[in-house]
Design an enzyme around this catalytic site. Structure first.
Site, PDB file in Angstrom:
ATOM      1  N   SER A 215      21.193 -63.313 -32.694  1.00  0.00           N
ATOM      2  CA  SER A 215      21.944 -62.201 -32.120  1.00  0.00           C
ATOM      3  C   SER A 215      21.404 -60.863 -32.641  1.00  0.00           C
ATOM      4  CB  SER A 215      23.429 -62.389 -32.410  1.00  0.00           C
ATOM      5  OG  SER A 215      24.198 -61.491 -31.661  1.00  0.00           O
ATOM      6  N   ASP A 382      24.621 -65.401 -21.307  1.00  0.00           N
ATOM      7  CA  ASP A 382      25.102 -66.314 -22.356  1.00  0.00           C
ATOM      8  C   ASP A 382      26.524 -65.948 -22.781  1.00  0.00           C
ATOM      9  OD1 ASP A 382      24.859 -64.088 -23.964  1.00  0.00           O
ATOM     10  OD2 ASP A 382      23.384 -64.928 -25.329  1.00  0.00           O
ATOM     11  N   HIS A 417      26.525 -67.518 -26.325  1.00  0.00           N
ATOM     12  CA  HIS A 417      25.845 -66.674 -27.303  1.00  0.00           C
ATOM     13  C   HIS A 417      26.028 -67.154 -28.743  1.00  0.00           C
ATOM     14  CE1 HIS A 417      23.914 -62.956 -28.528  1.00  0.00           C
ATOM     15  NE2 HIS A 417      24.846 -62.798 -29.433  1.00  0.00           N
TER      16      HIS A 417
END
Ligand SMILES: *[C@@H]1O[C@H](CO)[C@@H](O)[C@H](O)[C@H]1NC(C)=O
Ligand SMILES: *[C@@H]1O[C@H](CO)[C@@H](O)[C@H](O)[C@H]1NC(C)=O
Length: 439
Positions: A215, A382, A417
């Site tokens: 991320s 995502d 995600h």
């Protein structure tokens, strides 16, 4: 070290690896041993983990120059004045302490420096640098966040904290600079990370390191590599692994909701009023670092009100409209230039993303009230990053000449995600990539 664990290893390989790699199970025992020794027997390449935005801890110290929003926020005891500002106990704060948290976390943009800094009288530092255990989930109901599961899996494979396994938490309020851009926080952080990798490499017979980020940590990893001198990368970076990086060159639409309504789901502080969290968030460089970029989103209307629609070209106007005029200057000076930076990291690179999950693509604030939750039009992604942004990183950066020969993109359908670092299938693919880099 891991070399003494061949039995455990073969059990683990079975458990973790996708079918394609299990071919070794069909080899005669002597060859099989050779295959395992090939990975671990020669010793592991050290790995540095860089977790997502909510994961690093922050400590602060207050000096007389600090002018708190309310007087009680100035009284904090701690060793030499340091106390935990953002930790895995911040979620427990009562309303009074949460108010202090929100106040002390704020950044200001220093137009003379052209950079962000703390409020006057607030000093901050990131504890746990170097350790993979130095950061962790801030949400008690989700202890698996922040690469904890990956770390445990690596340890079972023979990776050892401080020997071959490291972590590089960062100050999540600042966004990493593109090559050539100044950043007080990151110039020091990048130096420390380079030193950490040099030491780790030296301790492991000169083997270069694997750098893995998830991320926002994926962006920190990418920018660290892009900012390092080329010969240094060749000597010290074995492999770069970015898992769902929220890169500035693309940005994503959901970044706008945090700006409009606050970092709900990003920073978990239940006692803090949403408006206070929002005004704190809006002072962070991170808040403006991942707004949707024109190169990816073009003229598509991303935010729609009765009177006007805003495309990626209109982000500065939108910042004014949502009541965040102060963010326009740093956005223009620091973040907008990053949106045109497509420099490749020029090291072997695995890029892993999730697709096929409904992801905000357009936000409708029909009556112009940005404090309310918008009506959302969903597209592919995502659940956080839009597919268009992910594919742009692949096309514009991954496929650059000199990079594309050592670029691998892995798309996992239906993986969200945050699950990209915890999902069983995703983890097994990640371990596969790490083993491959060690081969
Ligand atoms: C909270 O963080 C501290 C310091 O990093 C750590 O020792 C502790 O185990 C963590 N607690 C939980 C519940 O994760
Ligand atoms: C739309 O524009 C009209 C006229 O300029 C203005 O009066 C009104 O407040 C605007 N509405 C919104 C939601 O911005």
């Amino acid at each position: 070290m891991g070399a003494t664990l061949p039995g455990l290893l073969s059990a683990l390989l079975l458990l973790l690896l996708p079918a394609s790699l299990r071919v070794r199970d069909h080899l005669p025992a002597s060859n099989r041993r050779e295959a395992e020794d090939g990975v671990v027997g020669r010793g592991l390449h050290p790995i540095v983990l860089i977790p997502g935005l909510s994961c690093p801890d922050l400590e602060a110290r207050l000096a007389d120059a600090y002018r708190p929003s309310t007087p009680r926020c100035s009284r904090v005891q701690g060793e030499e004045g340091w106390f935990g500002l953002w930790t895995n106990r911040t979620w427990e704060l009562d309303a009074e302490r949460a108010e202090c948290f929100v106040d002390q976390m704020r950044l200001v943009y220093d137009a003379v420096l052209g950079d962000f800094r703390n409020l006057p009288g607030v000093e901050s530092r990131v504890p746990g640098f170097g350790s993979a255990r130095g950061s962790g989930s801030k949400v008690p109901t989700h202890p698996e966040f922040c690469l904890g599961t990956l770390r445990a899996t690596l340890e079972r494979l023979g990776y050892r904290e401080g020997e071959t396994l490291f972590g590089a938490p960062y100050d999540p309020r600042y966004a990493p600079p593109m090559p050539g851009q100044a950043s007080r926080f990151y110039s020091r952080y990048f130096r420390r990370l380079a030193r950490l990798i040099e030491d780790a490499s030296e301790r492991n017979s000169g083997r270069p390191a694997i750098v893995l980020g998830h991320s926002f940590g994926g962006v920190v990893a990418l920018e660290f590599v892009r900012n390092a001198p080329l010969p240094w990368r060749d000597s010290f970076v074995k492999h770069l692994i970015t898992v769902a990086p929220t890169w500035s060159g693309g940005g994503y639409v959901r970044a706008l909701t945090a700006f409009a309504t606050g970092p709900v789901g990003l920073l978990f502080v239940p006692a803090a009023p949403q408006l206070a969290m929002r005004s704190m968030w809006r002072t962070f460089e991170t808040a403006v670092a991942t707004l949707p970029s024109p190169a990816v989103f073009g003229r598509r209307p991303l935010v729609v009100t009765r009177n006007r629609s805003y495309s990626a070209y209109d982000m500065a106007d939108l910042l004014v409209a949502v009541g965040s005029a102060d963010a326009v200057r740093p956005f223009r000076e620091r973040e907008l230039p990053k949106m045109d930076c497509f420099e490749a990291p020029m090291v072997p690179w695995t890029y892993m993303i999730g697709t096929g999950v409904p992801t905000a693509e357009q936000l409708i604030y029909w009556d112009g009230d940005f404090g309310r939750l918008p009506e959302v039009v969903y597209g592919d992604g995502d659940d956080t990053i839009n597919l268009a942004s992910m594919l742009a990183l692949e096309e514009k950066v991954g496929k650059q000449p000199g990079q594309k020969e050592r670029f691998k993109s892995i798309k996992l359908a239906g993986v969200r995600h945050s699950a990209l670092a915890t999902d069983e299938r995703a983890l097994s693919i990640l371990m596969d990539e790490i083993l491959e880099a060690n081969r």
